[in-house]
Design a protein around this motif. Structure first.
Motif, mmCIF file in Angstrom:
data_model
loop_
_atom_site.group_PDB
_atom_site.id
_atom_site.type_symbol
_atom_site.label_atom_id
_atom_site.label_comp_id
_atom_site.label_asym_id
_atom_site.label_seq_id
_atom_site.Cartn_x
_atom_site.Cartn_y
_atom_site.Cartn_z
ATOM 1 N N THR A 92 4.385 3.981 -0.307
ATOM 2 C CA THR A 92 4.784 4.811 -1.450
ATOM 3 C C THR A 92 3.727 5.859 -1.756
ATOM 4 O O THR A 92 4.040 7.027 -2.025
ATOM 5 N N ALA A 93 2.452 5.449 -1.710
ATOM 6 C CA ALA A 93 1.356 6.387 -1.962
ATOM 7 C C ALA A 93 1.334 7.504 -0.935
ATOM 8 O O ALA A 93 1.080 8.673 -1.264
ATOM 9 N N VAL A 96 4.276 9.907 -1.705
ATOM 10 C CA VAL A 96 3.960 10.690 -2.902
ATOM 11 C C VAL A 96 2.907 11.747 -2.592
ATOM 12 O O VAL A 96 2.983 12.885 -3.087
ATOM 13 N N SER A 97 1.918 11.403 -1.761
ATOM 14 C CA SER A 97 0.872 12.359 -1.399
ATOM 15 C C SER A 97 1.434 13.532 -0.591
ATOM 16 O O SER A 97 0.948 14.660 -0.704
ATOM 17 N N LEU A 215 -1.219 11.523 -10.456
ATOM 18 C CA LEU A 215 -0.606 11.096 -9.201
ATOM 19 C C LEU A 215 -0.833 9.604 -8.961
ATOM 20 O O LEU A 215 0.099 8.867 -8.604
ATOM 21 N N CYS A 219 2.150 6.839 -9.418
ATOM 22 C CA CYS A 219 2.533 6.038 -8.252
ATOM 23 C C CYS A 219 2.497 4.548 -8.587
ATOM 24 O O CYS A 219 3.377 3.779 -8.177
ATOM 25 N N PHE A 222 5.467 3.716 -10.688
ATOM 26 C CA PHE A 222 6.668 3.672 -9.846
ATOM 27 C C PHE A 222 6.755 2.337 -9.116
ATOM 28 O O PHE A 222 7.840 1.743 -9.006
ATOM 29 N N ILE A 299 -2.711 1.789 -2.968
ATOM 30 C CA ILE A 299 -2.351 3.109 -3.499
ATOM 31 C C ILE A 299 -3.591 3.979 -3.650
ATOM 32 O O ILE A 299 -3.611 5.148 -3.246
ATOM 33 N N ILE A 303 -4.004 7.441 -1.435
ATOM 34 C CA ILE A 303 -3.941 8.737 -2.122
ATOM 35 C C ILE A 303 -5.265 9.487 -2.036
ATOM 36 O O ILE A 303 -5.307 10.691 -1.741
#
Length: 409
Positions: A92-93, A96-97, A215, A219, A222, A299, A303
């Motif tokens: 997920t990280a 998102v990044s 961010l 994350c 989320f 995460i 990130i």
């Protein structure tokens, strides 16, 4: 005064903690010079850290010594949930990044740190921790070694006389009672921790890194509110949110302020008992989760590493980023359960993209600047998920047993 004391005890622990937070904020704004108030937080965290190692040793030893041959536990299912949750956190990280790339204002100097030099070193460190002297393990809160010794003692004591098992069980119950006493002081501890956080750090130092912080925290939210509930739903086939909010409310809030998965072990033990989970299982899964279930750490590692790569203009294809998710999953399991434990593993992930150690250490320095909120949110996610996945596995097993019994009937 007695009436006030009775009414105070009638409030739920979460409400009392929220009151402690509000009072801490007010005192920090009105009398910031009263540094003695922060002592309440130090005493609370110190008490939790002091009791947690011996609590884990006794609980796991007692649980395994009472384990009967053929009796089913849920540890395999829980460990799988831990691994899947941590990997999905890293993935997920990464996603998102890619969607919201950020650049870092790298500092020119950094403190002298000794991060791991490779994945082999992380695994070697874990193996060496297992064979640590048990006395050293208790003193240094080395939970990998404590778990190893507790498991060996528990298995060995299965063949002991019942009287010996009763002594171990009684010691475990006594320590659990002490933990309850300490947890009841949580509102005062949180008051002191909030006071210290505001008077010492404030929020001004976070302004330059606001986008990165948003961010990271976004994350983690989320994961906590979307991905983890989805995992729980797939496991239990029931509405996951009552359980999710219960774990975030009672475990997450305390972990947010203690900033230590290890210190939050007694809190999670108490919550597991309150949820009616199998003690034979959670007495092992909770301390294990505090060591290896590190979705928040995955995460942070992912990130910050990709932010460094973006800052340096390094092109990262999604295949390599996916490899970063796997690496962060393994590396996160090696992160210590203390404040900032995940940050020293960032250079390990940076090495995947050929980022020099000197630059990676500067990224670690950026991590420490924003750690006031980042590390708190990370610990809240890590620690609350320990209980969440333990409870999900427990409920899934009970649901399966119920279906089997219904079919047999």
């Amino acid at each position: 005064m007695r009436t006030l004391f009775v009414k105070w005890n009638q409030l739920s622990l979460v409400k009392r903690i929220l009151i402690g937070m509000i009072v801490g904020i007010i005192l920090a704004l009105v009398i910031p010079g009263a540094t003695g108030i922060s002592l309440l937080g130090s005493l609370f965290v110190g008490a939790l850290k002091a009791v947690a190692p011996i609590l884990v040793l006794c609980l796991v030893t007692a649980a395994l010594s009472r384990h009967r041959q053929g009796q089913q536990t849920n540890m395999k299912s829980i460990v799988v949930l831990y691994a899947v949750g941590t990997f999905l956190a890293g993935l997920t990280a990464v996603i998102v990044s890619f969607l919201f790339p950020v650049s870092l204002s790298l500092v020119t100097t950094s403190e002298e740190l000794s991060p791991p030099q490779g994945i082999a070193e992380v695994l070697q460190t874990l193996l060496l921790k297992i064979v640590d002297n048990p006395v050293n393990a208790l003193i240094g809160a080395n939970y990998i070694s404590i778990l190893a010794w507790a498991i060996l003692l528990g298995i060995a004591l299965r063949h002991a006389k019942e009287g010996v098992k009763e002594v171990v069980s009684s010691l475990s119950d006594a320590l659990t009672r002490i933990v309850r006493w300490i947890i009841n002081l949580a509102p005062f501890g949180v008051l002191g921790l909030v006071f210290e956080a505001i008077t010492t750090n404030g929020l001004e130092s976070l302004l330059d890194y606001g986008r990165l912080l948003i961010l990271l925290v976004g994350c983690m939210l989320f994961m906590a509110l979307v991905v983890n509930p989805l995992i729980v739903y797939l496991k239990t086939r029931s509405n996951p949110y009552p359980l999710v909010f219960a774990c975030l409310g009672e475990s997450g809030i305390t972990a947010f302020f203690t900033r230590s998965s290890a210190a939050n072990i007694p809190v999670n033990m108490r919550l597991s008992e309150k949820l009616g989970l199998d003690k034979e299982t959670y007495s092992v899964s909770i301390p294990l989760g505090a060591t290896i279930n590190m979705g928040g750490a995955a995460i942070t590692i992912s990130i910050l590493t990709l932010a460094a790569a973006h800052t340096l203009g390094i092109h990262v294809d999604f295949g390599t980023a996916l490899l970063l998710s796997l690496l962060s999953t393994v590396a996160a399991a090696g992160a210590s359960g203390v404040p900032g434990g995940s940050l020293l593993l960032i250079p390990l992930a940076c090495s995947l993209f050929g980022i020099p150690n000197e630059i990676a250490i500067q990224v670690v320095a950026v991590g420490f600047i924003i750690s006031v909120l980042q590390d708190s949110c990370e610990t809240a996610l890590n620690s609350s998920t320990d209980v969440l996945f333990t409870a999900a596995a427990d409920r899934a097993r009970k649901r399966k047993d119920g279906v089997i019994k219904a079919g047999q009937a």
